[in-house]
Enzyme design. Structure first.
Site, PDB file in Angstrom:
ATOM      1  N   ARG A 152       0.461  -1.179   0.247  1.00 39.07           N
ATOM      2  CA  ARG A 152       0.151  -0.326  -0.239  1.00 39.07           C
ATOM      3  C   ARG A 152       0.658   1.259  -0.374  1.00 39.07           C
ATOM      4  O   ARG A 152       0.974   2.653  -0.752  1.00 39.07           O
ATOM      5  CB  ARG A 152      -1.221  -0.203   1.146  1.00 39.07           C
ATOM      6  CG  ARG A 152      -2.179  -0.730   1.086  1.00 39.07           C
ATOM      7  CD  ARG A 152      -2.967  -1.305   2.147  1.00 39.07           C
ATOM      8  NE  ARG A 152      -2.723  -1.075   3.639  1.00 39.07           N
ATOM      9  CZ  ARG A 152      -2.887  -2.599   3.979  1.00 39.07           C
ATOM     10  NH1 ARG A 152      -3.281  -3.469   3.577  1.00 39.07           N
ATOM     11  NH2 ARG A 152      -2.633  -2.798   5.581  1.00 39.07           N
TER      12      ARG A 152
ATOM     13  N   LYS B  70     -11.483  15.290   6.692  1.00 38.10           N
ATOM     14  CA  LYS B  70     -12.302  14.540   5.029  1.00 38.10           C
ATOM     15  C   LYS B  70     -13.075  13.658   6.239  1.00 38.10           C
ATOM     16  O   LYS B  70     -12.726  12.668   7.326  1.00 38.10           O
ATOM     17  CB  LYS B  70     -12.326  13.914   4.303  1.00 38.10           C
ATOM     18  CG  LYS B  70     -12.877  13.934   3.240  1.00 38.10           C
ATOM     19  CD  LYS B  70     -12.614  12.302   2.313  1.00 38.10           C
ATOM     20  CE  LYS B  70     -13.192  10.893   2.876  1.00 38.10           C
ATOM     21  NZ  LYS B  70     -12.773  10.509   2.149  1.00 38.10           N
TER      22      LYS B  70
ATOM     23  N   LYS C 149     -17.355  18.124  -0.466  1.00 37.21           N
ATOM     24  CA  LYS C 149     -17.350  17.660  -1.550  1.00 37.21           C
ATOM     25  C   LYS C 149     -18.404  16.329  -1.573  1.00 37.21           C
ATOM     26  O   LYS C 149     -18.378  15.168  -1.350  1.00 37.21           O
ATOM     27  CB  LYS C 149     -16.013  16.446  -0.695  1.00 37.21           C
ATOM     28  CG  LYS C 149     -15.991  15.405  -1.908  1.00 37.21           C
ATOM     29  CD  LYS C 149     -14.519  14.564  -0.885  1.00 37.21           C
ATOM     30  CE  LYS C 149     -14.428  13.271  -2.051  1.00 37.21           C
ATOM     31  NZ  LYS C 149     -12.562  12.558  -1.812  1.00 37.21           N
TER      32      LYS C 149
HETATM   33  C1  5MM Z   1     -10.617   7.108  -1.644  1.00 34.38           C
HETATM   34  O1  5MM Z   1     -11.810   6.710  -1.585  1.00 34.38           O
HETATM   35  C2  5MM Z   1     -12.201   6.523  -0.087  1.00 34.38           C
HETATM   36  C3  5MM Z   1     -13.267   5.644   0.204  1.00 34.38           C
HETATM   37  O2  5MM Z   1     -13.269   5.679   1.538  1.00 34.38           O
HETATM   38  P1  5MM Z   1     -13.387   4.386   2.302  1.00 34.38           P
HETATM   39  O3  5MM Z   1     -12.458   3.015   2.204  1.00 34.38           O
HETATM   40  O4  5MM Z   1     -13.376   4.042   3.859  1.00 34.38           O
HETATM   41  O5  5MM Z   1     -14.704   3.881   1.595  1.00 34.38           O
HETATM   42  C4  5MM Z   1     -13.752   7.872  -0.166  1.00 34.38           C
HETATM   43  O6  5MM Z   1     -14.401   8.157   0.740  1.00 34.38           O
HETATM   44  C5  5MM Z   1     -13.264   9.023  -1.103  1.00 34.38           C
HETATM   45  O7  5MM Z   1     -12.668  10.161  -0.680  1.00 34.38           O
HETATM   46  C6  5MM Z   1     -14.025   9.825  -2.750  1.00 34.38           C
HETATM   47  O8  5MM Z   1     -15.614   8.770  -1.963  1.00 34.38           O
HETATM   48  C7  5MM Z   1     -13.791   9.812  -3.698  1.00 34.38           C
HETATM   49  O9  5MM Z   1     -13.743   8.722  -4.170  1.00 34.38           O
HETATM   50  P2  5MM Z   1     -14.026   8.107  -5.935  1.00 34.38           P
HETATM   51  O10 5MM Z   1     -13.099   7.354  -5.908  1.00 34.38           O
HETATM   52  O11 5MM Z   1     -15.326   7.948  -5.423  1.00 34.38           O
HETATM   53  O12 5MM Z   1     -14.235   9.577  -6.362  1.00 34.38           O
END
Ligand code: 5MM
Length: 336
Positions: free
Chosen positions: A44, A134, A217
């Site tokens: 990772r 976030k 967001k």
């Molecule tokens: C990066 O992905 C995040 C996932 O978090 P989890 O593992 O806790 O589910 C997610 O929150 C992400 O920051 C947002 O959904 C934006 O990612 P995408 O892939 O939708 O652009």
């Protein structure tokens, strides 16, 4: 300009956007196993260090959101990850929610947890170098969801989180994600997103959050991924703009969209149109996870030693998103 407002603007101004690299270990395991790489802490870190040391972190990315494991890791050159990120002029962010769990009395819906002990965790993250955070609430669309209960309690949690984050001198990213899953229409997505965002701001105001020191967001307005009635990219941009115009207070400096399962090109093209047609005062940029990393992780999984090749792919994606955040993206540029 308050200090929080300055941090927010540093992250999202001049076409810069956010790299959402805050996948929890569960999600990162899915992403890595999908490309046949074992999900170990070392792997990772290996992939993420390649991204964080790319030239686009200086040129395109204003902020990087990390997961707890990553902010505590050390690079191959023995630097801290926040130091690596800030050496390129970007701001370190951290996901501070502890995940979306079953909502009591509405078990098919989710409430995001993580408020207990949050103030102490925030102080620790600030010391490690984080200047923004976030928290993501998730909302499903179906016959009975999202319920008033899910809308209310997720907004309440987002507001309590934001107030604590600002108290600790950091900018909260407020992420209410109306999921794309399902066969709902874009019209339903519009109605639900509008209600969800309005409720979030009602709670943020109640909790005295400084709206000039947050970044919203949200999802874009899209038909569900199994809907037969998809709308055009032009319609996605106009509906997204009118939804945000009616539901986001003008003090908010900027909006950084999530990609939510859109392909890399779709997420770029939609953001570009949103900026071309932007009739609001909000900065409109990206906070993408999948839409920035998908191609890079695929290439890397087959060429683990090819750091430069992986970075070239990531740099191109970040550059395209940054062009889109200025309404200057085109298909010609994409294929150059
Ligand atoms: C990066 O992905 C995040 C996932 O978090 P989890 O593992 O806790 O589910 C997610 O929150 C992400 O920051 C947002 O959904 C934006 O990612 P995408 O892939 O939708 O652009």
């Amino acid at each position: 300009m308050s200090e929080l407002n300055q941090i927010a603007l540093k992250i999202i101004s001049d076409g810069k956007g956010i790299l959402a690299a805050d996948e929890s270990n569960g999600t990162m395991t899915k992403r890595l196993e999908a490309v046949n790489v074992a999900s170990t802490p070392e792997n990772r870190l290996l992939f993420r260090e390649i991204l964080f040391s790319s030239t686009s972190i200086r040129e395109c990315i204003g902020g990087v959101i990390l997961y707890d494991e990553t902010i505590n890791q050390t690079t191959s050159l023995k630097n801290s990850i926040p130091d690596l990120i800030s050496s390129s002029g970007a701001v370190t962010g951290i996901k501070v929610d502890t995940g979306a769990k079953e909502l009591a009395n509405s078990p098919e819906e989710k409430i995001t947890e993580g408020l207990d002990g949050l103030r102490l965790r925030l102080k620790k993250y600030y010391q490690l170098g984080a200047r923004f955070t976030k928290w993501r609430g998730v909302y499903y669309i179906n016959r009975t969801s999202p319920s008033k209960l899910a809308i209310h309690c997720n907004a309440h949690a987002l507001a309590r989180y934001s107030a604590l984050v600002q108290e600790c001198g950091m900018v909260p990213i407020v992420e209410p994600e109306v999921l794309m899953d399902g066969d709902h229409s874009a019209e339903t997505c519009f109605e639900v997103t509008s209600e969800v965002i309005k409720k979030c701001f009602e709670e943020l105001i109640l909790h005295k959050v400084d709206l000039s020191g947050i970044i919203l967001k949200p999802n874009m307005i899209l038909a569900g991924n199994s809907s037969k009635n998809k709308i055009s990219n032009e319609e996605v941009s106009s509906q997204t703009l009118s939804c945000l115009k009616e539901s986001v207070p003008s003090e908010v400096p900027g909006i950084a969209f999530l990609s939510g399962g859109q392909s890399e090109i779709e997420a770029t093209e939609n953001l570009n149109l949103i900026n071309k047609n932007n009739n609001t005062n909000f900065i409109m940029t990206y906070s993408y996870g999948r839409a920035l990393q998908q191609s890079a992780i695929k290439f890397w999984s087959k060429n683990i030693k090819d750091v430069q090749g992986t970075q070239n792919i990531f740099n191109h994606r970040a550059k395209m998103c940054t062009m889109a955040a200025q309404g200057k993206w085109s298909k010609e540029l994409e294929n150059k």
